[in-house]
Write an enzyme that holds these catalytic residues in place. Structure first.
Site, short mmCIF file in Angstrom:
data_model
loop_
_atom_site.label_atom_id
_atom_site.label_comp_id
_atom_site.label_asym_id
_atom_site.label_seq_id
_atom_site.Cartn_x
_atom_site.Cartn_y
_atom_site.Cartn_z
N ALA A 110 108.89 4.88 61.53
CA ALA A 110 110.17 5.44 62.29
C ALA A 110 110.02 5.53 63.55
O ALA A 110 111.03 5.54 64.62
CB ALA A 110 110.51 6.77 61.67
N PRO A 112 109.76 4.95 67.77
CA PRO A 112 110.09 6.32 68.45
C PRO A 112 111.25 7.06 67.78
O PRO A 112 111.50 8.18 68.37
CB PRO A 112 110.12 5.91 70.09
CG PRO A 112 110.82 4.67 69.70
CD PRO A 112 109.99 3.95 68.74
N GLY A 114 114.86 5.43 67.28
CA GLY A 114 115.85 4.79 67.48
C GLY A 114 116.81 4.56 66.24
O GLY A 114 117.96 4.89 66.01
N LYS A 115 116.02 4.05 65.16
CA LYS A 115 116.75 3.97 63.77
C LYS A 115 116.86 5.40 63.07
O LYS A 115 117.97 5.59 62.45
CB LYS A 115 116.38 2.99 63.20
CG LYS A 115 116.14 1.52 63.80
CD LYS A 115 115.35 0.57 63.36
CE LYS A 115 115.19 -0.81 64.21
NZ LYS A 115 114.58 -0.58 65.26
N ARG A 138 102.76 8.57 68.29
CA ARG A 138 104.00 8.08 68.20
C ARG A 138 105.11 8.90 67.56
O ARG A 138 106.25 9.08 67.86
CB ARG A 138 104.05 6.65 67.47
CG ARG A 138 103.36 5.56 68.55
CD ARG A 138 103.33 4.12 67.84
NE ARG A 138 104.37 4.07 67.03
CZ ARG A 138 105.49 3.22 67.38
NH1 ARG A 138 105.45 2.86 68.99
NH2 ARG A 138 106.33 2.66 66.82
N ASP A 178 111.58 -0.95 59.23
CA ASP A 178 111.38 -1.75 60.42
C ASP A 178 110.22 -2.02 60.63
O ASP A 178 109.32 -1.42 61.35
CB ASP A 178 112.07 -1.06 61.62
CG ASP A 178 112.03 -2.04 62.86
OD1 ASP A 178 112.43 -3.18 62.67
OD2 ASP A 178 111.88 -1.54 63.95
N CYS A 231 111.57 -7.53 64.45
CA CYS A 231 111.95 -8.20 65.88
C CYS A 231 111.10 -9.18 65.96
O CYS A 231 110.80 -9.51 67.26
CB CYS A 231 111.74 -7.02 66.92
SG CYS A 231 110.00 -6.35 67.29
#
Length: 465
Positions: A110, A112, A114-115, A138, A178, A231
């Site tokens: 998770a 930093p 954003g999601k 983090r 992610d 990504c």
């Protein structure tokens, strides 16, 4: 910009005639994105008050492009948690995971935040969000962003997925992964990623991704949905990892996602697969849309249940004695009530616990629930996170600033404020004490008034430098 030969050869293979267009996009300027926190303000209302020139991101309902010269991270609305600054493409995974109010959701990688902040906003204070990152460093940034967004029904964990399985088998309605990846889609945004890619490429990350997927899948309940994203452009890490995930459970099915003309469907041929279902995956290339590179796949486990599973819920001890008295005294200044059975004291630190959180003994975590404040000698001191979770109407005593008022910047810098009568809203019976400081009606933090002087209680680690 410099790109490794091995990477370029692979991009030529998958892009064919579009390779030169991709190369040209790498020399173009990157785009900057702003995502509205719909738990605090609607997109429509935000557009009425925003000082920035914004252009809608066509594939994100609450996302906008902005000019980096405008510096939205320095504006008071940023400190009020009205938006998150994020690469436009990186907004897509959380937007395509269909989170509903009441869901129990896991963001497995998770930081930093954003999601996770978008997932939390979708829950609107209901259900439970567990946001995990194995790096405690983090995870501190993750915690700050969760608090800034006013997400109160969260549990911030720093564990390996294998440990989480022991607690959460068949527990989650929705999971977002992610995954750590080779970062090929971020080369333009962060050229340092190229060197990292040369040290650890797709083969390294594909192995790690598959370990994570193996451990995450048992935590998804029957009928639940999992969104996997990276990504990177690497077929080994993208379609390859999705195909591996499908092989773990025959009930898993790929699900279509809301499309956009700039999206590219997954390509099973790139991994020598004949599984046409992989075309339901989505690829994002910088020469096809305004954003960086991304990949995502949405999967469902078995059939969707007609009735939601009832998750484990437990009562808390509540507050006792002096702590109960002091908190209730503070609560007389509030127009919102908190369920006393969800309150918990841990060495004088008061938390409002999510309803659906089971016993977490043995897990490493940074925060469980909403940190309400701390018991001091004969008083309760409210926390920054409580301020961010409130709406202006939830508290009777407020200091109201406008976004262009110089005083609001002085407050954000931690300075003492000499108040004017028109800045004070006091529905309470006694002047003085704790005031909720707001900008255009959105809470920023606390101050403590003595006469017309406001002693600054804004979180020291959040102050505007």
């Amino acid at each position: 910009m410099y790109l490794p030969d091995k990477f370029c050869d692979e991009m030529k293979r998958i892009l064919g005639d579009e390779y030169e267009d991709y190369l040209a996009s790498m020399d173009a300027s990157r785009k900057y994105g702003l995502r509205v926190n719909t738990a605090k303000i609607s997109v429509e209302d935000f557009l009425k008050i925003t000082p920035f020139e914004l252009t809608p991101i066509p594939y994100i309902s609450n996302g906008f492009y902005y000019d980096e010269k405008e510096q939205p991270s320095k504006h008071p609305y940023y400190f009020a948690g009205l938006y998150y600054l994020q690469d436009p493409s990186a907004m897509t995974p959380a937007s395509r995971l269909p989170v509903e109010e009441g869901d129990v959701v896991l963001d497995l990688c998770a930081a930093p935040g954003g999601k996770a902040t978008e997932l939390g906003a979708k829950l609107h204070g209901t259900g439970l969000l567990i946001a995990n990152d194995i790096s405690s460093k983090r995870a501190k940034a993750l915690l700050k962003n969760i608090e800034l967004f006013g997400v109160e029904n969260s549990f911030i964990v720093t564990e390996y997925p294998a440990k989480l399985v022991e607690y959460f088998t068949g527990f989650f309605d929705k999971i977002l992964i992610d995954a750590p990846c080779s970062g090929e889609g971020m080369f333009r945004k962060d050229p340092a990623m190229v060197k990292a890619w040369e040290q650890n490429g797709p083969e390294f990350y594909a192995k790690l991704q598959r370990e994570i997927l193996e451990q995450a899948l048992p935590m998804l309940k029957e009928g639940g949905m999992l969104l996997y994203s990276t990504c990177t452009f690497s077929p080994l890490e993208d379609e390859g990892s999705v195909q591996y995930l499908l092989s773990l459970d025959p009930s898993l099915k790929l699900v279509d996602m809301e499309g956009y003309s700039g999206f590219v469907k997954g390509n099973p041929a790139w991994i020598d697969s004949g599984n046409k279902e992989l075309e339901k995956c989505v690829r994002m290339f910088p020469h096809k849309l305004d954003g960086e590179g991304h990949f995502l796949a949405l999967l469902q486990k078995g059939e969707k249940a007609a009735v939601k599973k009832v998750h484990f819920s437990q009562k808390r001890k509540g507050l006792k004695g002096e702590e109960k008295k002091l908190f209730e005294e503070f609560q007389t200044q509030m127009n919102r009530t908190f369920d006393p059975e969800r309150l918990e004291s841990k060495n004088g630190m008061i938390y409002y616990m999510p309803e659906k959180l089971p016993d977490m003994k043995g897990l490493r975590f940074l925060r469980s629930g909403l940190f309400m404040g701390e018991m001091k000698k004969k008083r309760f001191e409210p926390s920054q996170s409580l301020a961010m979770a409130l709406k202006r109407e939830d508290y009777k005593k407020r200091v109201e600033f406008s976004a262009d008022d110089e005083e609001v910047f002085r407050y954000l810098k931690g300075e003492t404020i000499l108040l004017q009568p028109e800045q004070i809203v006091d529905e309470g019976k006694k002047p003085g004490g704790w005031y909720l400081v707001c900008v255009d009606g959105f809470p920023l933090g606390w101050g403590k008034a003595a006469g017309m002087t406001l002693k600054n209680k804004y979180h020291q680690g959040w102050r505007l430098l």
